[in-house]
Design a protein around this motif. Sequence first.
Motif, mmCIF file in Angstrom:
data_model
loop_
_atom_site.group_PDB
_atom_site.id
_atom_site.type_symbol
_atom_site.label_atom_id
_atom_site.label_comp_id
_atom_site.label_asym_id
_atom_site.label_seq_id
_atom_site.Cartn_x
_atom_site.Cartn_y
_atom_site.Cartn_z
ATOM 1 N N PRO A 26 0.827 -1.212 0.000
ATOM 2 C CA PRO A 26 0.000 0.000 0.000
ATOM 3 C C PRO A 26 0.861 1.261 0.000
ATOM 4 O O PRO A 26 2.003 1.242 0.450
ATOM 5 N N VAL A 27 0.296 2.329 -0.515
ATOM 6 C CA VAL A 27 0.992 3.612 -0.544
ATOM 7 C C VAL A 27 0.971 4.196 0.862
ATOM 8 O O VAL A 27 -0.049 4.179 1.534
ATOM 9 N N LYS A 28 2.109 4.706 1.307
ATOM 10 C CA LYS A 28 2.178 5.348 2.627
ATOM 11 C C LYS A 28 1.350 6.623 2.590
ATOM 12 O O LYS A 28 1.206 7.249 1.542
ATOM 13 N N SER A 29 0.855 7.021 3.757
ATOM 14 C CA SER A 29 0.138 8.291 3.805
ATOM 15 C C SER A 29 0.477 9.036 5.090
ATOM 16 O O SER A 29 0.876 8.428 6.083
ATOM 17 N N ILE A 30 0.350 10.353 5.013
ATOM 18 C CA ILE A 30 0.593 11.213 6.171
ATOM 19 C C ILE A 30 -0.562 12.215 6.267
ATOM 20 O O ILE A 30 -1.315 12.395 5.309
ATOM 21 N N SER A 31 -0.649 12.883 7.405
ATOM 22 C CA SER A 31 -1.678 13.906 7.597
ATOM 23 C C SER A 31 -1.192 15.235 7.025
ATOM 24 O O SER A 31 0.005 15.413 6.764
ATOM 25 N N THR A 32 -2.101 16.182 6.872
ATOM 26 C CA THR A 32 -1.716 17.509 6.383
ATOM 27 C C THR A 32 -0.813 18.203 7.405
ATOM 28 O O THR A 32 0.069 18.965 7.032
ATOM 29 N N LYS A 33 -1.012 17.914 8.678
ATOM 30 C CA LYS A 33 -0.161 18.498 9.739
ATOM 31 C C LYS A 33 1.279 18.006 9.554
ATOM 32 O O LYS A 33 2.233 18.784 9.621
ATOM 33 N N GLU A 34 1.434 16.692 9.304
ATOM 34 C CA GLU A 34 2.775 16.137 9.068
ATOM 35 C C GLU A 34 3.398 16.765 7.822
ATOM 36 O O GLU A 34 4.597 17.069 7.807
ATOM 37 N N LEU A 35 2.584 16.969 6.778
ATOM 38 C CA LEU A 35 3.094 17.600 5.555
ATOM 39 C C LEU A 35 3.533 19.032 5.846
ATOM 40 O O LEU A 35 4.582 19.465 5.376
ATOM 41 N N ALA A 36 2.756 19.763 6.641
ATOM 42 C CA ALA A 36 3.108 21.150 6.987
ATOM 43 C C ALA A 36 4.456 21.188 7.688
ATOM 44 O O ALA A 36 5.273 22.074 7.435
ATOM 45 N N ASP A 37 4.709 20.210 8.551
ATOM 46 C CA ASP A 37 5.993 20.144 9.249
ATOM 47 C C ASP A 37 7.140 19.855 8.280
ATOM 48 O O ASP A 37 8.262 20.301 8.487
ATOM 49 N N LEU A 38 6.849 19.106 7.224
ATOM 50 C CA LEU A 38 7.870 18.742 6.231
ATOM 51 C C LEU A 38 8.060 19.804 5.158
ATOM 52 O O LEU A 38 9.124 19.920 4.582
ATOM 53 N N SER A 39 6.998 20.538 4.852
ATOM 54 C CA SER A 39 7.006 21.389 3.663
ATOM 55 C C SER A 39 8.053 22.498 3.708
ATOM 56 O O SER A 39 8.356 23.095 2.695
ATOM 57 N N GLU A 40 8.604 22.752 4.869
ATOM 58 C CA GLU A 40 9.680 23.735 4.947
ATOM 59 C C GLU A 40 10.971 23.165 4.355
ATOM 60 O O GLU A 40 11.891 23.893 4.063
#
Length: 104
Positions: free
Chosen positions: A7-21
Amino acid sequence: MFSFLQPVKSISTKELADLSEKNSRIIDVRTPQEYRAGHIKQALNVPLAKIDTYRGKKEEVVYVICQSGMRSKQAAKQLKKNGYEVINVRGGMNQWSGKKVGGR
């Protein structure tokens, strides 16, 4: 080992916000109209119907987002099949509380 069966891994939008920097590669698979209405600053618009045209670096992790998480899941499966390391963003732009570019 058949990695495309996993299966494809998934993350929350909060986790993405932490990464997007960290200059993550984010692909927004919504329509150009939806994208223009407001998107994550560094997100690249590649509508779901054109996901097979995406040609990014295979060694780069790709985060896929849409409006709610359904189209991004489909796109993520296709990108994974094409050899990319992909992470789906659950909840999509509906759940995104970070900064947006475009829209009103």
